[in-house]
Design a protein around this motif. Sequence first.
Motif, PDB file in Angstrom:
ATOM      1  N   LEU A 332       0.825  -1.209   0.000  1.00 17.54           N
ATOM      2  CA  LEU A 332       0.000   0.000   0.000  1.00 17.54           C
ATOM      3  C   LEU A 332       0.860   1.260   0.000  1.00 17.54           C
ATOM      4  N   LEU A 333       1.994   1.222   0.675  1.00 17.37           N
ATOM      5  CA  LEU A 333       2.882   2.379   0.666  1.00 17.37           C
ATOM      6  C   LEU A 333       3.501   2.611  -0.710  1.00 17.37           C
ATOM      7  N   VAL A 334       3.766   1.530  -1.460  1.00 19.01           N
ATOM      8  CA  VAL A 334       4.258   1.686  -2.834  1.00 19.01           C
ATOM      9  C   VAL A 334       3.172   2.313  -3.708  1.00 19.01           C
ATOM     10  N   ALA A 335       1.916   1.860  -3.547  1.00 15.85           N
ATOM     11  CA  ALA A 335       0.811   2.464  -4.302  1.00 15.85           C
ATOM     12  C   ALA A 335       0.671   3.944  -3.957  1.00 15.85           C
ATOM     13  N   ALA A 336       0.812   4.263  -2.663  1.00 20.23           N
ATOM     14  CA  ALA A 336       0.745   5.660  -2.249  1.00 20.23           C
ATOM     15  C   ALA A 336       1.877   6.471  -2.871  1.00 20.23           C
ATOM     16  N   TYR A 364      -0.246  22.338  -1.637  1.00 20.74           N
ATOM     17  CA  TYR A 364      -0.810  22.660  -0.333  1.00 20.74           C
ATOM     18  C   TYR A 364      -2.172  22.007  -0.120  1.00 20.74           C
ATOM     19  N   LEU A 365      -2.905  21.780  -1.190  1.00 19.52           N
ATOM     20  CA  LEU A 365      -4.155  21.036  -1.084  1.00 19.52           C
ATOM     21  C   LEU A 365      -3.873  19.606  -0.634  1.00 19.52           C
ATOM     22  N   ALA A 366      -2.878  18.987  -1.250  1.00 18.91           N
ATOM     23  CA  ALA A 366      -2.492  17.621  -0.872  1.00 18.91           C
ATOM     24  C   ALA A 366      -2.034  17.572   0.591  1.00 18.91           C
ATOM     25  N   PHE A 367      -1.249  18.564   0.985  1.00 22.94           N
ATOM     26  CA  PHE A 367      -0.746  18.590   2.358  1.00 22.94           C
ATOM     27  C   PHE A 367      -1.881  18.775   3.365  1.00 22.94           C
ATOM     28  N   ALA A 368      -2.836  19.638   3.045  1.00 25.01           N
ATOM     29  CA  ALA A 368      -3.960  19.871   3.954  1.00 25.01           C
ATOM     30  C   ALA A 368      -4.775  18.594   4.151  1.00 25.01           C
ATOM     31  N   VAL A 369      -5.038  17.874   3.068  1.00 23.25           N
ATOM     32  CA  VAL A 369      -5.802  16.633   3.158  1.00 23.25           C
ATOM     33  C   VAL A 369      -5.032  15.598   3.975  1.00 23.25           C
ATOM     34  N   SER A 370      -3.737  15.463   3.705  1.00 24.71           N
ATOM     35  CA  SER A 370      -2.920  14.488   4.435  1.00 24.71           C
ATOM     36  C   SER A 370      -2.847  14.819   5.925  1.00 24.71           C
ATOM     37  N   THR A 371      -2.704  16.096   6.245  1.00 25.33           N
ATOM     38  CA  THR A 371      -2.650  16.500   7.654  1.00 25.33           C
ATOM     39  C   THR A 371      -3.956  16.170   8.373  1.00 25.33           C
ATOM     40  N   ALA A 372      -5.078  16.433   7.714  1.00 28.28           N
ATOM     41  CA  ALA A 372      -6.381  16.115   8.311  1.00 28.28           C
ATOM     42  C   ALA A 372      -6.497  14.623   8.618  1.00 28.28           C
ATOM     43  N   ILE A 373      -5.990  13.798   7.697  1.00 32.40           N
ATOM     44  CA  ILE A 373      -6.053  12.350   7.903  1.00 32.40           C
ATOM     45  C   ILE A 373      -5.139  11.924   9.046  1.00 32.40           C
ATOM     46  N   PRO A 377      -8.289   9.534  14.680  1.00 34.60           N
ATOM     47  CA  PRO A 377      -7.979   8.601  15.782  1.00 34.60           C
ATOM     48  C   PRO A 377      -7.786   7.162  15.302  1.00 34.60           C
ATOM     49  N   LEU A 378      -6.751   6.949  14.511  1.00 31.64           N
ATOM     50  CA  LEU A 378      -6.419   5.619  13.996  1.00 31.64           C
ATOM     51  C   LEU A 378      -4.981   5.295  14.372  1.00 31.64           C
ATOM     52  N   ASP A 379      -4.579   4.036  14.208  1.00 29.34           N
ATOM     53  CA  ASP A 379      -3.197   3.684  14.515  1.00 29.34           C
ATOM     54  C   ASP A 379      -2.256   4.333  13.498  1.00 29.34           C
ATOM     55  N   LEU A 380      -0.988   4.439  13.865  1.00 24.63           N
ATOM     56  CA  LEU A 380      -0.017   5.193  13.063  1.00 24.63           C
ATOM     57  C   LEU A 380       0.116   4.640  11.650  1.00 24.63           C
ATOM     58  N   ALA A 381       0.212   3.322  11.492  1.00 23.90           N
ATOM     59  CA  ALA A 381       0.405   2.736  10.157  1.00 23.90           C
ATOM     60  C   ALA A 381      -0.790   3.031   9.250  1.00 23.90           C
ATOM     61  N   THR A 382      -2.012   2.899   9.783  1.00 20.67           N
ATOM     62  CA  THR A 382      -3.214   3.145   8.978  1.00 20.67           C
ATOM     63  C   THR A 382      -3.298   4.607   8.563  1.00 20.67           C
ATOM     64  N   LEU A 386      -3.163   5.996   4.563  1.00 21.96           N
ATOM     65  CA  LEU A 386      -4.281   6.785   4.034  1.00 21.96           C
ATOM     66  C   LEU A 386      -3.841   8.207   3.677  1.00 21.96           C
ATOM     67  N   ALA A 387      -3.048   8.823   4.542  1.00 19.57           N
ATOM     68  CA  ALA A 387      -2.612  10.199   4.291  1.00 19.57           C
ATOM     69  C   ALA A 387      -1.732  10.286   3.051  1.00 19.57           C
ATOM     70  N   LEU A 388      -0.830   9.311   2.887  1.00 20.41           N
ATOM     71  CA  LEU A 388       0.085   9.344   1.744  1.00 20.41           C
ATOM     72  C   LEU A 388      -0.598   8.929   0.441  1.00 20.41           C
ATOM     73  N   MET A 389      -1.769   8.334   0.534  1.00 16.94           N
ATOM     74  CA  MET A 389      -2.483   7.945  -0.672  1.00 16.94           C
ATOM     75  C   MET A 389      -3.514   9.003  -1.085  1.00 16.94           C
TER      76      MET A 389
END
Length: 417
Positions: A332-336, A364-373, A377-382, A386-389
Amino acid sequence: MAERAGASAALVAVGAAVAALSGVAFLAITARSLTTEQNTAFLTFWAALFALFAVLSGIQNEVTRAVRADSMRTGDHDRKTSPLASALIVGAAAALVVLALTPLWGVVLVDDTNLIFSVVVMGAAAFLYAGHVAAVGTFAGLGRWRAFAGLTAGESVVRLALAVVGAVAGWSVDGFATAAAAGAVTWVAATLSMPGWRTVWSLRVAIGRGALIGRILNAMAASGANALLVTGFPLLMSATTDPSTYASAAPVVMAVSMTRAPLLIPITAFQSMVIAAFVEHPERARSSLLRLLLLVVAVALVGGGLAALVGPWLMALVFGPAYANTPAILALLVAAAAFLALLVLGGAIALALDEHAVNTVGWYLAFAVSTAIMLMPLDLATRTVLALMIGPMVGSAFHFIFVLRALRRRESRATAT
């Protein structure tokens, strides 16, 4: 003199491969030389340093564009401005900003890091790296791809050589931090000692210094979000995660770095070629864009499958058993990473088409979305996957919508005339 396209691409590819392998080897050395907790601290410093370098890479993109555009001008022009001097002015200002933000660095850098020492090292590296990216940008703008590739690879090899010395000498986090930053001095020795490379010091372009610095700062503004998503993402991981949890996060942090490297290092290395090509041959932009998109998707599909099959074994082999991770996380990280590569590519093309605002807003749009994700309240890996994808997916879609509109406008104007 500009070099042939096929040979140029091969040279840039070799330089990127050497840089990539050197970076992996450096991180393998620190993983084997430091404890997991110490390496989490080092990897966070590494992310901060290379986030800073990524911001400064805006210099490379703008110098490439300015030098290539200037070389295409005919007739007499008043060429007074040194791209290198302009870049070093920006680098000096960046170093001062790094030092001024010491309290902020204290929030994201892990306790095992000597804060004041680390900030001073980053400040010095900022000034030196500004010269490095100005040099490689100049070579790219002139079509001097052999020099471009040599300097790209040389900086990474010097860094790796220092890491080997550190491993033998038993250096701590601070020692490896110094080694990571010291590669930025390579360009000074190389351009002063190699006669063919001294052009960097003497070249002038027909654009005012103020105007060039303004364009550089604009490119760097876009690079700020680029920095946090591409190289500095562990800083966001650190800032949004409980310190006790993040202290043992080195395996996930390493997985993020390693899964994106096969796509992002060559894409980043070829950015200058992409910008130069789109400036020189805008009529080929649409077909070139399609080929680049297909190439990124193909590499992502193949890379994701390989990551799932052999990724955990390979990570454990290179970095140690603690760094194995699961097949799903690595795939999943490669896909991201593919979406992140498209974001890098779309921004570079927007910059080449002189659509600076589109480049900046997309990042900055991408960064804002990733920061929100990352705040969910999820575990770090999840959260990380999601944020990087999703963030880069949204940002790259914005880029390519506007890039295609810009290309249609240019085609319409060309048809009308």
